[in-house]
Design a protein around this motif. Structure first.
Motif, PDB file in Angstrom:
ATOM      1  N   LEU A  30      56.015  20.795 -20.111  1.00 46.00           N
ATOM      2  CA  LEU A  30      54.853  20.434 -19.247  1.00 46.00           C
ATOM      3  C   LEU A  30      53.880  21.501 -19.428  1.00 46.00           C
ATOM      4  O   LEU A  30      52.625  21.021 -19.489  1.00 46.00           O
ATOM      5  CB  LEU A  30      55.280  20.104 -17.582  1.00 46.00           C
ATOM      6  CG  LEU A  30      54.463  20.119 -16.619  1.00 46.00           C
ATOM      7  CD1 LEU A  30      53.640  18.752 -16.632  1.00 46.00           C
ATOM      8  CD2 LEU A  30      54.885  20.264 -15.200  1.00 46.00           C
ATOM      9  N   GLY A  31      54.111  22.602 -19.400  1.00 44.73           N
ATOM     10  CA  GLY A  31      53.066  23.835 -19.718  1.00 44.73           C
ATOM     11  C   GLY A  31      52.392  23.551 -21.084  1.00 44.73           C
ATOM     12  O   GLY A  31      51.267  23.580 -21.149  1.00 44.73           O
ATOM     13  N   ILE A  32      53.001  22.843 -22.081  1.00 40.55           N
ATOM     14  CA  ILE A  32      52.425  22.411 -23.199  1.00 40.55           C
ATOM     15  C   ILE A  32      51.168  21.631 -23.127  1.00 40.55           C
ATOM     16  O   ILE A  32      50.242  21.491 -23.585  1.00 40.55           O
ATOM     17  CB  ILE A  32      53.128  22.392 -24.251  1.00 40.55           C
ATOM     18  CG1 ILE A  32      54.267  23.563 -24.628  1.00 40.55           C
ATOM     19  CG2 ILE A  32      52.669  21.963 -25.737  1.00 40.55           C
ATOM     20  CD1 ILE A  32      55.316  23.280 -25.549  1.00 40.55           C
ATOM     21  N   VAL A  33      51.897  20.455 -22.383  1.00 38.67           N
ATOM     22  CA  VAL A  33      51.167  19.589 -22.208  1.00 38.67           C
ATOM     23  C   VAL A  33      49.762  19.732 -21.154  1.00 38.67           C
ATOM     24  O   VAL A  33      48.423  19.206 -21.514  1.00 38.67           O
ATOM     25  CB  VAL A  33      51.637  18.431 -21.404  1.00 38.67           C
ATOM     26  CG1 VAL A  33      50.851  17.183 -21.019  1.00 38.67           C
ATOM     27  CG2 VAL A  33      52.649  17.666 -22.327  1.00 38.67           C
ATOM     28  N   LEU A  34      49.774  20.632 -20.357  1.00 38.47           N
ATOM     29  CA  LEU A  34      48.841  21.200 -19.526  1.00 38.47           C
ATOM     30  C   LEU A  34      47.918  21.936 -20.193  1.00 38.47           C
ATOM     31  O   LEU A  34      46.767  22.351 -19.657  1.00 38.47           O
ATOM     32  CB  LEU A  34      49.431  21.905 -18.225  1.00 38.47           C
ATOM     33  CG  LEU A  34      50.112  20.792 -17.274  1.00 38.47           C
ATOM     34  CD1 LEU A  34      50.434  21.550 -16.189  1.00 38.47           C
ATOM     35  CD2 LEU A  34      49.152  19.895 -16.754  1.00 38.47           C
ATOM     36  N   ILE A  35      48.236  22.668 -21.399  1.00 36.50           N
ATOM     37  CA  ILE A  35      47.126  23.410 -22.226  1.00 36.50           C
ATOM     38  C   ILE A  35      45.866  22.679 -22.328  1.00 36.50           C
ATOM     39  O   ILE A  35      44.803  23.330 -22.277  1.00 36.50           O
ATOM     40  CB  ILE A  35      47.772  23.829 -23.481  1.00 36.50           C
ATOM     41  CG1 ILE A  35      49.029  24.885 -23.193  1.00 36.50           C
ATOM     42  CG2 ILE A  35      46.625  24.574 -24.199  1.00 36.50           C
ATOM     43  CD1 ILE A  35      49.529  25.209 -24.457  1.00 36.50           C
ATOM     44  N   PRO A  36      45.732  21.653 -22.948  1.00 38.95           N
ATOM     45  CA  PRO A  36      44.354  20.775 -23.121  1.00 38.95           C
ATOM     46  C   PRO A  36      43.574  20.760 -21.830  1.00 38.95           C
ATOM     47  O   PRO A  36      42.406  20.716 -21.669  1.00 38.95           O
ATOM     48  CB  PRO A  36      44.979  19.442 -23.568  1.00 38.95           C
ATOM     49  CG  PRO A  36      46.197  19.556 -24.447  1.00 38.95           C
ATOM     50  CD  PRO A  36      46.877  20.798 -23.341  1.00 38.95           C
TER      51      PRO A  36
END
Length: 424
Positions: free
Chosen positions: A182-188
């Protein structure tokens, strides 16, 4: 290619360009001066916060609180403009990271008094920029710090033994891998949010720190002064040409005419040279008249020697339409630029009347306006309908009057009469 951040945010390739990093660099640079500025501002506003808290609690404000409140406003009103000007210059430089469009800094005349700069609109727009930046920096820092901390926690959650998400306690290890994803997805989303914040700051900077209305007025003032200097230079050149023609060409032509006249007396009437000599003498006299009219059209000597009323009376005497001149109020001389403009406006107006108006009489009135002002009114009883679009010379008159910061007004209904009013 996008030249600033706002349209770049709409590009699908935004994340694969340099814009996210430029937005992040811009925000980091702004924080370097926004944080100390916000600290000083809120420290200055602390008495107001205390006063608000006391009023909400129903307590009375003491004299000390009032004094510190007044001191805070005084500091903003006096020190604020001094700090705002260099702050605005730094902010305009930082804006280059996210906006390639030129942002003209407000300009002031070279001889501007410091008081004029202090009370200029652009200065207080810079103060407003500093106030807005100070107001929004603390809450945005708190919100941004919380979101960044959450983002980092999500990314490193598998390596944490235990962490909390609100009231929920989460064990680390493999069970936290979904949170890491989820953290990776929220980077953008974070990059877009930072870009939007940087774009908003850029819009604020461009709105408040750009070339404001007072700077534009200063530039227009400089243009008006430049136009007046050009008009003065043109009049000086006109005087030089008139002097050179009068003292040079006209003097020599007069001498030539006299010599030709003397030669005619010495040549017998039945001589073969008598007829050509008589013709040359007549042409020389005609040329003297043409040259005298040319010199008078460039700048009448009466205007320089006797003043505007005398020059207008001389102009009226040569007009094919009867002209009455009323200059009873004009007893002393006016600035040369004003007299010259008024004379040539009157000359052109009388020419227009003779050509187009079919008038039987014209009235010229000169009245004073203030210490060095002049009002020139030219009225005829012609057919009216004067229109600058029809090539009647009115546009040229308006340009001449505007060059000395004057005003031209025209009333010319169909059927007449026509009134031309010039305020200098």
């Amino acid at each position: 290619m996008n030249d600033h951040l706002a349209p770049a945010l709409k590009d699908r390739r935004y994340l694969f360009t340099s814009w996210p990093w430029r937005a992040a660099g811009h925000l980091a640079t702004v924080l370097l001066f926004a944080v100390p500025l916000a600290f000083v501002f809120w420290l200055t506003m602390l008495p107001w916060l205390i006063a608000g808290q006391r009023l909400i609690a129903g307590n009375h404000l003491g004299l000390i609180v009032f004094l510190f409140m007044a001191l805070g406003l005084g500091l903003i009103g006096t020190v604020g403009p001094v700090v705002a000007l260099p702050l605005a210059a730094i902010a305009r430089r930082c804006l280059r990271l996210i906006d390639g469009r030129p942002l003209a800094a407000p300009r002031h005349p070279a001889n501007a008094h410091p008081r004029d700069i202090l009370f200029a609109e652009s200065t207080w727009r810079a103060v407003l920029y500093g106030v807005v930046l100070s107001l929004v920096t603390p809450p945005l820092m708190v919100l941004g710090g919380a979101l960044l901390a959450l983002q980092v926690t999500l990314l490193v959650s598998p390596w944490l033994a235990e962490w909390t998400l609100g009231d929920v306690v989460i064990n680390g290890g493999p069970g936290s891998v979904p949170f890491m994803l989820l953290g990776i997805v929220l980077i953008p989303a974070g990059l877009y949010l930072a870009g939007a914040l940087a774009a908003a700051h850029g819009a604020l900077s461009r709105k408040l720190l750009g070339n404001s209305g007072d700077a534009l007025r200063n530039q227009l003032g400089e243009v008006a002064q430049s136009r007046a200097r050009l008009a003065d230079a043109f009049d000086a050149e006109r005087r030089r040409i008139e002097r050179d023609l009068h003292d040079g060409a006209q003097h020599r032509l007069t001498s030539l005419t006299l010599h030709l006249g003397m030669a005619r007396l010495d040549v017998p009437a039945d001589s073969p040279a008598a007829a050509p000599l008589t013709q040359a003498h007549d042409q020389a006299k005609e040329l003297m008249v043409v040259l005298r009219d040319l010199v008078h059209g460039i700048r009448p000597q009466t205007l320089g020697d006797l003043g505007l009323p005398a020059a207008l009376w001389e102009l009226a005497a040569s007009s094919p339409v009867p002209v009455a001149v009323d200059a009873a109020e004009l007893l002393d001389r006016l600035p040369e630029r004003i007299e010259t403009t008024a004379y040539f406006v009157a000359a052109e107006a009388l020419t227009n009347v003779a050509k187009h108006a079919h008038a039987t009489s014209v009235q010229i009135r000169l009245t004073r306006s203030g210490h060095e002002g002049l009002v020139l009114e030219i009225q005829d009883d012609g057919r009216g309908g004067a229109d600058p679009a029809h090539g009647s010379g009115l546009t040229g008159l308006a340009d001449r009057v505007a060059a000395v910061d004057g005003k031209l007004l025209l009333a010319s209904p169909a059927g007449g009469p026509t009134l031309l009013r010039v305020e200098l």
